[in-house]
Design a protein around this motif. Structure first.
Motif, PDB file in Angstrom:
ATOM      1  N   ALA A  93      12.825   7.499  77.580  1.00  0.00           N
ATOM      2  CA  ALA A  93      13.653   8.414  78.373  1.00  0.00           C
ATOM      3  C   ALA A  93      13.035   9.808  78.384  1.00  0.00           C
ATOM      4  CB  ALA A  93      15.060   8.475  77.790  1.00  0.00           C
ATOM      5  N   ASP A  94      13.239  10.495  79.494  1.00  0.00           N
ATOM      6  CA  ASP A  94      12.696  11.856  79.557  1.00  0.00           C
ATOM      7  C   ASP A  94      13.571  12.808  78.749  1.00  0.00           C
ATOM      8  OD1 ASP A  94      14.835  12.959  81.167  1.00  0.00           O
ATOM      9  OD2 ASP A  94      13.880  12.164  82.962  1.00  0.00           O
ATOM     10  N   GLY A  95      13.035  13.982  78.505  1.00  0.00           N
ATOM     11  CA  GLY A  95      13.693  14.965  77.665  1.00  0.00           C
ATOM     12  C   GLY A  95      15.059  15.372  78.167  1.00  0.00           C
ATOM     13  N   GLU A  96      15.226  15.427  79.473  1.00  0.00           N
ATOM     14  CA  GLU A  96      16.509  15.816  80.053  1.00  0.00           C
ATOM     15  C   GLU A  96      17.595  14.797  79.707  1.00  0.00           C
ATOM     16  OE1 GLU A  96      18.081  16.293  84.545  1.00  0.00           O
ATOM     17  OE2 GLU A  96      16.328  17.530  84.043  1.00  0.00           O
ATOM     18  N   VAL A  97      17.271  13.519  79.828  1.00  0.00           N
ATOM     19  CA  VAL A  97      18.243  12.468  79.513  1.00  0.00           C
ATOM     20  C   VAL A  97      18.537  12.458  78.011  1.00  0.00           C
ATOM     21  CG1 VAL A  97      18.656   9.963  79.523  1.00  0.00           C
ATOM     22  CG2 VAL A  97      17.640  11.062  81.515  1.00  0.00           C
ATOM     23  N   LEU A  98      17.493  12.622  77.197  1.00  0.00           N
ATOM     24  CA  LEU A  98      17.702  12.663  75.743  1.00  0.00           C
ATOM     25  C   LEU A  98      18.583  13.850  75.348  1.00  0.00           C
ATOM     26  CD1 LEU A  98      14.197  11.644  74.370  1.00  0.00           C
ATOM     27  CD2 LEU A  98      16.306  10.278  74.368  1.00  0.00           C
ATOM     28  N   ALA A  99      18.373  14.988  75.998  1.00  0.00           N
ATOM     29  CA  ALA A  99      19.204  16.166  75.713  1.00  0.00           C
ATOM     30  C   ALA A  99      20.650  15.902  76.141  1.00  0.00           C
ATOM     31  CB  ALA A  99      18.645  17.390  76.423  1.00  0.00           C
ATOM     32  N   ALA A 100      20.841  15.251  77.283  1.00  0.00           N
ATOM     33  CA  ALA A 100      22.195  14.927  77.740  1.00  0.00           C
ATOM     34  C   ALA A 100      22.858  13.931  76.794  1.00  0.00           C
ATOM     35  CB  ALA A 100      22.148  14.376  79.165  1.00  0.00           C
ATOM     36  N   LEU A 101      22.081  12.963  76.275  1.00  0.00           N
ATOM     37  CA  LEU A 101      22.627  12.033  75.286  1.00  0.00           C
ATOM     38  C   LEU A 101      23.035  12.766  74.009  1.00  0.00           C
ATOM     39  CD1 LEU A 101      20.371   8.856  75.606  1.00  0.00           C
ATOM     40  CD2 LEU A 101      22.871   8.916  75.777  1.00  0.00           C
ATOM     41  N   ALA A 102      22.200  13.690  73.556  1.00  0.00           N
ATOM     42  CA  ALA A 102      22.520  14.465  72.354  1.00  0.00           C
ATOM     43  C   ALA A 102      23.801  15.275  72.571  1.00  0.00           C
ATOM     44  CB  ALA A 102      21.356  15.371  71.975  1.00  0.00           C
ATOM     45  N   ASP A 103      23.908  15.925  73.722  1.00  0.00           N
ATOM     46  CA  ASP A 103      25.113  16.685  74.037  1.00  0.00           C
ATOM     47  C   ASP A 103      26.334  15.764  74.128  1.00  0.00           C
ATOM     48  OD1 ASP A 103      23.596  18.998  74.130  1.00  0.00           O
ATOM     49  OD2 ASP A 103      23.535  19.081  76.337  1.00  0.00           O
ATOM     50  N   GLY A 104      26.139  14.615  74.779  1.00  0.00           N
ATOM     51  CA  GLY A 104      27.225  13.644  74.905  1.00  0.00           C
ATOM     52  C   GLY A 104      27.653  13.093  73.566  1.00  0.00           C
ATOM     53  N   ASN A 105      26.683  12.792  72.700  1.00  0.00           N
ATOM     54  CA  ASN A 105      27.019  12.321  71.347  1.00  0.00           C
ATOM     55  C   ASN A 105      27.864  13.355  70.618  1.00  0.00           C
ATOM     56  OD1 ASN A 105      25.767   9.750  71.191  1.00  0.00           O
ATOM     57  ND2 ASN A 105      23.774  10.677  70.785  1.00  0.00           N
ATOM     58  N   ALA A 106      27.468  14.632  70.718  1.00  0.00           N
ATOM     59  CA  ALA A 106      28.215  15.697  70.047  1.00  0.00           C
ATOM     60  C   ALA A 106      29.637  15.798  70.600  1.00  0.00           C
ATOM     61  CB  ALA A 106      27.478  17.026  70.187  1.00  0.00           C
ATOM     62  N   ALA A 107      29.777  15.727  71.918  1.00  0.00           N
ATOM     63  CA  ALA A 107      31.104  15.802  72.535  1.00  0.00           C
ATOM     64  C   ALA A 107      31.959  14.601  72.127  1.00  0.00           C
ATOM     65  CB  ALA A 107      30.968  15.873  74.056  1.00  0.00           C
ATOM     66  N   TYR A 108      31.353  13.436  72.102  1.00  0.00           N
ATOM     67  CA  TYR A 108      32.062  12.215  71.721  1.00  0.00           C
ATOM     68  C   TYR A 108      32.548  12.317  70.273  1.00  0.00           C
ATOM     69  CZ  TYR A 108      33.079   7.281  70.985  1.00  0.00           C
ATOM     70  OH  TYR A 108      33.709   6.102  70.694  1.00  0.00           O
ATOM     71  N   GLU A 109      31.641  12.732  69.382  1.00  0.00           N
ATOM     72  CA  GLU A 109      32.004  12.841  67.965  1.00  0.00           C
ATOM     73  C   GLU A 109      33.080  13.897  67.750  1.00  0.00           C
ATOM     74  OE1 GLU A 109      28.477  13.032  65.461  1.00  0.00           O
ATOM     75  OE2 GLU A 109      27.567  11.444  66.664  1.00  0.00           O
ATOM     76  N   ALA A 110      33.033  14.979  68.510  1.00  0.00           N
ATOM     77  CA  ALA A 110      34.073  16.008  68.401  1.00  0.00           C
ATOM     78  C   ALA A 110      35.422  15.467  68.873  1.00  0.00           C
ATOM     79  CB  ALA A 110      33.675  17.246  69.208  1.00  0.00           C
ATOM     80  N   ARG A 111      35.387  14.656  69.910  1.00  0.00           N
ATOM     81  CA  ARG A 111      36.636  14.112  70.472  1.00  0.00           C
ATOM     82  C   ARG A 111      37.216  12.996  69.617  1.00  0.00           C
ATOM     83  NH1 ARG A 111      40.385  13.236  73.975  1.00  0.00           N
ATOM     84  NH2 ARG A 111      40.634  11.386  75.253  1.00  0.00           N
ATOM     85  N   PHE A 112      36.357  12.087  69.154  1.00  0.00           N
ATOM     86  CA  PHE A 112      36.858  10.877  68.496  1.00  0.00           C
ATOM     87  C   PHE A 112      36.616  10.835  66.988  1.00  0.00           C
ATOM     88  CE2 PHE A 112      36.066   9.476  72.928  1.00  0.00           C
ATOM     89  CZ  PHE A 112      37.383   9.189  73.269  1.00  0.00           C
ATOM     90  N   GLY A 113      35.743  11.687  66.472  1.00  0.00           N
ATOM     91  CA  GLY A 113      35.535  11.749  65.029  1.00  0.00           C
ATOM     92  C   GLY A 113      34.608  10.705  64.452  1.00  0.00           C
ATOM     93  N   HIS A 114      33.848  10.055  65.313  1.00  0.00           N
ATOM     94  CA  HIS A 114      32.893   9.047  64.843  1.00  0.00           C
ATOM     95  C   HIS A 114      31.773   8.898  65.863  1.00  0.00           C
ATOM     96  CE1 HIS A 114      34.510   6.112  67.736  1.00  0.00           C
ATOM     97  NE2 HIS A 114      35.699   6.557  67.371  1.00  0.00           N
ATOM     98  N   VAL A 115      30.714   8.221  65.437  1.00  0.00           N
ATOM     99  CA  VAL A 115      29.553   8.015  66.281  1.00  0.00           C
ATOM    100  C   VAL A 115      29.928   7.186  67.519  1.00  0.00           C
ATOM    101  CG1 VAL A 115      28.750   5.905  65.108  1.00  0.00           C
ATOM    102  CG2 VAL A 115      27.094   7.387  66.202  1.00  0.00           C
ATOM    103  N   TYR A 116      29.293   7.492  68.630  1.00  0.00           N
ATOM    104  CA  TYR A 116      29.433   6.722  69.865  1.00  0.00           C
ATOM    105  C   TYR A 116      28.744   5.386  69.646  1.00  0.00           C
ATOM    106  CZ  TYR A 116      27.678   5.383  74.571  1.00  0.00           C
ATOM    107  OH  TYR A 116      27.307   4.705  75.720  1.00  0.00           O
ATOM    108  N   LEU A 117      29.506   4.304  69.691  1.00  0.00           N
ATOM    109  CA  LEU A 117      28.959   2.971  69.484  1.00  0.00           C
ATOM    110  C   LEU A 117      29.013   2.197  70.784  1.00  0.00           C
ATOM    111  CD1 LEU A 117      27.901   1.104  67.132  1.00  0.00           C
ATOM    112  CD2 LEU A 117      30.153   0.009  67.294  1.00  0.00           C
ATOM    113  N   VAL A 118      27.873   1.641  71.144  1.00  0.00           N
ATOM    114  CA  VAL A 118      27.779   0.809  72.335  1.00  0.00           C
ATOM    115  C   VAL A 118      26.714  -0.242  72.069  1.00  0.00           C
ATOM    116  CG1 VAL A 118      26.070   2.348  73.432  1.00  0.00           C
ATOM    117  CG2 VAL A 118      27.491   0.861  74.867  1.00  0.00           C
ATOM    118  N   CYS A 119      26.909  -1.425  72.587  1.00  0.00           N
ATOM    119  CA  CYS A 119      25.887  -2.459  72.481  1.00  0.00           C
ATOM    120  C   CYS A 119      24.793  -2.072  73.478  1.00  0.00           C
ATOM    121  CB  CYS A 119      26.465  -3.838  72.769  1.00  0.00           C
ATOM    122  SG  CYS A 119      25.281  -5.172  72.488  1.00  0.00           S
TER     123      CYS A 119
END
Length: 174
Positions: free
Chosen positions: A95-121
């Protein structure tokens, strides 16, 4: 390779240790071990799904602790779980850096909202797909998200059981 016959014959603690890379929940491991003997992998897979779905949230959190964030690139693959996670997240590797940065931001938002790591198969999914799923799930209410996480954990556990018992000639799929 491990066989279902070996799992059936092992002492309880050894059998649970064999299964641990598939799901790090102690309760799941104990319940699967207690269900022995299994006539084959299909029976083991059929037993695993309802066990995962019935885990307490604390038991799910124990399993989640063994999963890396989507998009994290571990520097070592010293454990079976890390090796499997790298393979399952192969769609993120290029993945390019932009997508990886968006994933990192999304992971942080998810963890802030739900209190645990974003889990997906993640197996077979691109970084863009994983990002889209993450963004969609941010709108879930916590109770619904718990159900989604249990389903994703069941799918990952199934996939990993198939990997562990690959010599049992069952098609590997989530």
């Amino acid at each position: 390779m491990t066989s279902v016959d070996e799992l059936n014959a092992a002492e309880a603690d050894a059998a649970a240790a064999m299964l641990h890379p598939c799901c790090a929940s102690t309760a799941w491991g104990r319940a699967v071990v207690a269900g022995r003997p299994y006539p084959g992998l299909d029976a083991l897979l059929a037993a695993s799904d309802p066990i995962v779905r019935s885990l307490s949230w604390a038991d799910v959190e124990e399993a989640l602790a063994a999963h890396p964030r989507i998009g994290d690139r571990p520097t070592d693959a010293a454990t079976t779980e890390k090796k499997w996670s790298q393979g399952e997240q192969a769609g993120v590797a290029d993945a390019d850096g932009e997508v990886l940065a968006a994933l990192a931001d999304g992971n942080a938002a998810y963890e802030a909202r739900f209190g645990h790591v974003y889990l997906v198969c993640a197996s077979g999914k691109s970084a863009e797909e994983l990002l889209g799923i993450l963004q969609d799930r941010l709108d879930n209410d916590p109770a619904h998200e718990h159900d989604v996480v249990r389903g994703e954990l069941a799918a990952i556990t199934r996939l990993r059981l198939q990997k562990l018992f690959a010599d049992e000639s069952v098609e590997v799929r989530p």
